[in-house]
Design an enzyme around this catalytic site. Structure first.
Site, mmCIF file in Angstrom:
data_model
loop_
_atom_site.group_PDB
_atom_site.id
_atom_site.type_symbol
_atom_site.label_atom_id
_atom_site.label_comp_id
_atom_site.label_asym_id
_atom_site.label_seq_id
_atom_site.Cartn_x
_atom_site.Cartn_y
_atom_site.Cartn_z
ATOM 1 N N GLN A 226 21.051 36.963 36.192
ATOM 2 C CA GLN A 226 22.342 38.745 36.940
ATOM 3 C C GLN A 226 23.392 38.083 37.591
ATOM 4 O O GLN A 226 22.773 37.982 38.620
ATOM 5 C CB GLN A 226 21.740 39.652 37.790
ATOM 6 C CG GLN A 226 22.174 41.163 37.366
ATOM 7 C CD GLN A 226 21.041 42.033 38.753
ATOM 8 O OE1 GLN A 226 20.321 40.753 39.445
ATOM 9 N NE2 GLN A 226 21.100 43.040 38.557
ATOM 10 N N SER B 234 25.504 40.631 42.745
ATOM 11 C CA SER B 234 25.962 41.058 43.965
ATOM 12 C C SER B 234 27.547 39.930 44.643
ATOM 13 O O SER B 234 27.245 38.596 43.615
ATOM 14 C CB SER B 234 24.955 40.585 44.895
ATOM 15 O OG SER B 234 23.884 41.515 44.831
ATOM 16 N N SER C 110 19.981 34.799 41.750
ATOM 17 C CA SER C 110 18.488 33.396 41.594
ATOM 18 C C SER C 110 18.591 32.856 40.513
ATOM 19 O O SER C 110 19.052 33.510 39.351
ATOM 20 C CB SER C 110 17.544 35.289 41.633
ATOM 21 O OG SER C 110 17.256 35.548 42.869
ATOM 22 N N GLU D 275 15.093 46.464 37.546
ATOM 23 C CA GLU D 275 15.481 46.213 38.146
ATOM 24 C C GLU D 275 13.741 46.359 39.173
ATOM 25 O O GLU D 275 13.515 45.784 39.639
ATOM 26 C CB GLU D 275 16.645 45.645 39.000
ATOM 27 C CG GLU D 275 16.023 44.798 40.428
ATOM 28 C CD GLU D 275 17.250 43.979 41.024
ATOM 29 O OE1 GLU D 275 18.210 43.011 41.827
ATOM 30 O OE2 GLU D 275 18.442 45.470 41.181
ATOM 31 N N GLU E 44 17.932 50.124 53.223
ATOM 32 C CA GLU E 44 18.919 51.861 54.084
ATOM 33 C C GLU E 44 19.412 52.308 52.491
ATOM 34 O O GLU E 44 18.852 53.443 52.439
ATOM 35 C CB GLU E 44 19.800 51.148 54.617
ATOM 36 C CG GLU E 44 19.451 50.820 56.537
ATOM 37 C CD GLU E 44 18.954 49.271 56.658
ATOM 38 O OE1 GLU E 44 18.459 49.010 57.859
ATOM 39 O OE2 GLU E 44 19.123 48.483 55.530
#
Length: 411
Positions: free
Chosen positions: A132, A135, A167, A250, A378
């Site tokens: 994936q 990020s 990953s 996910e 958060e």
């Protein structure tokens, strides 16, 4: 709710145990550990692929998937039963979680029949591995702030940019990728989603050495990478919508922390001697164990709620975020407490010498990252507050601004 197996479920569980007894080694205190969370060499990757193919041939690789894709067409509770039973055995794990839990389900939602015929079964059998590519250095928790751009060139798109913390990219064959195609649109509206061959010209993968000793995360650079428009998933500009499909899956695919968990810290306490006797008899230790037991049970029943929704054909919801935010912090607390119990033995990291194969030492190093990967604490708390509890959302001043007009703090 009755948590006992029905006669059909009991028969299915017996079928699974027969398969596992014939093909895998059961866990025991003296058996070698398979607790490592990353693939360290080519031989381990080979063994993981062989095990995945064996599961697929037996119909256990993805029980809820349709039979035409190599699944079993079974129920979610059957998948739960299989996961429970497999957890008792020493089998390779983790290599295919992203591909089968996130990437291929996204393809199933947006790709055409010919694409699914080409990619689903090889992924299910472990012949091809997916990653994936989301990020970026400046777009992790705020994924919609990504900068990797894709520009149309006839029937192709030319991609330039960088992804990070990917990953398994170093051993993946394919990946799903979200890019910015319209910098003049608001940041959530100018994204487009693709899948690509990780061996495409212009793709460079650089493993990141982690403090835990592994190198499972990667930087991935794109330099004039050509992707055919036929490999676009969803409409142009609908990349955020497609990404949400992936992100909801996910939460289920990688939402759980890998351990050590309650049973493991309980075992360590039972086998550790303090100055005044076994740790398990110490009142402070017992209080901590009770706390983690309650958390573990809460997580279990929260996941049961999610599974019930799935069994009814509903889309995974924001409640899945609860599992991730609780289990990641619980893991960090358990790893730290385990190190305290080990005392000076906590300095030993060699699995052949350390208590419980050095699992708590390793977990102390990788646990903090799990509070970031897959959504920071958060961000997840905001999701729970807004979408589960119905509380007012944070003010987002950049929500409707064109992406190229959002201040960056430069100049």
């Amino acid at each position: 709710m009755d948590f006992n197996d029905t006669p059909d479920e009991a028969g299915f569980r017996a079928e699974i145990r027969t398969f596992l007894d014939a093909n895998a080694q059961k866990k025991s205190e003296t058996a070698p550990s398979n607790r490592r969370r990353y693939i360290s060499d080519a031989e381990e990757l080979k063994q993981a692929k062989l095990w995945q193919a064996k599961k697929a041939d037996a119909g256990f690789a993805r029980i809820t998937w349709p039979e035409k894709w190599g699944g079993r067409g079974g129920s979610m509770i059957q998948q739960v039963i299989y996961n429970e039973e497999e957890a008792r055995y020493l089998v390779p794990g983790g290599v295919f979680a992203i591909g089968l839990g996130m990437c291929i389900p996204t393809l199933m939602n947006y790709a055409d029949e010919a694409t699914l015929q080409r990619y689903v079964r090889p992924a299910l059998r472990g012949e091809e591995i997916w990653c994936q590519l989301f990020s970026e250095p400046v777009a992790g928790s705020d994924l919609a702030g990504l900068k990797t751009r894709a520009e149309r060139d006839g029937d192709d798109w030319i991609v330039n940019g960088q992804k990070v913390w990917t990953s398994g990219a170093h051993y993946s064959d394919f990946g799903i990728l979200v890019t910015r195609t319209d910098p003049t649109a608001p940041k959530h509206a100018g994204l487009t989603f693709f899948y690509l061959d990780m061996k495409s010209p212009g793709v460079e993968v650089r493993p990141i050495k982690q403090i835990s000793g592994g190198s499972n995360f990667n930087e991935v650079f794109f330099t004039d990478v050509r992707i055919p428009d036929s490999q676009r998933l969803g409409k142009i500009g609908d990349g955020w919508k497609v990404s949400l499909t992936t992100l909801m899956n996910e939460r289920l695919a990688v939402g759980d922390a890998p351990g050590p968990d309650f049973e493991d810290i309980f075992e360590l306490a039972r086998n550790t001697e303090l100055d005044d006797g076994p740790a398990i008899r110490d009142s402070a230790v017992r209080a901590q164990l009770a706390h983690w037991y309650v958390q573990t049970q809460g997580l279990k029943y929260t996941k049961f709620r999610t599974m019930t929704a799935l069994s009814r054909g509903q889309t995974p919801g924001p409640e899945s975020s609860i599992t991730k935010v609780v289990s990641a912090s619980k893991l960090q607390d358990i790893a730290s407490f385990g190190m305290d119990l080990l005392g000076m033995a906590g300095n030993i990291t060699d699995p052949a010498l350390a208590p419980m194969q050095g699992w708590f030492q390793e977990a102390l190093l990788y646990a903090p990252g799990l509070r970031i990967a897959g959504g920071t604490d958060e961000v997840l708390r905001n999701i729970i507050a807004e979408r589960v509890l119905g509380l007012p959302g944070d003010i987002r001043v950049d929500k409707d601004l064109p992406y190229n007009k959002i201040p960056t703090g430069k100049g």
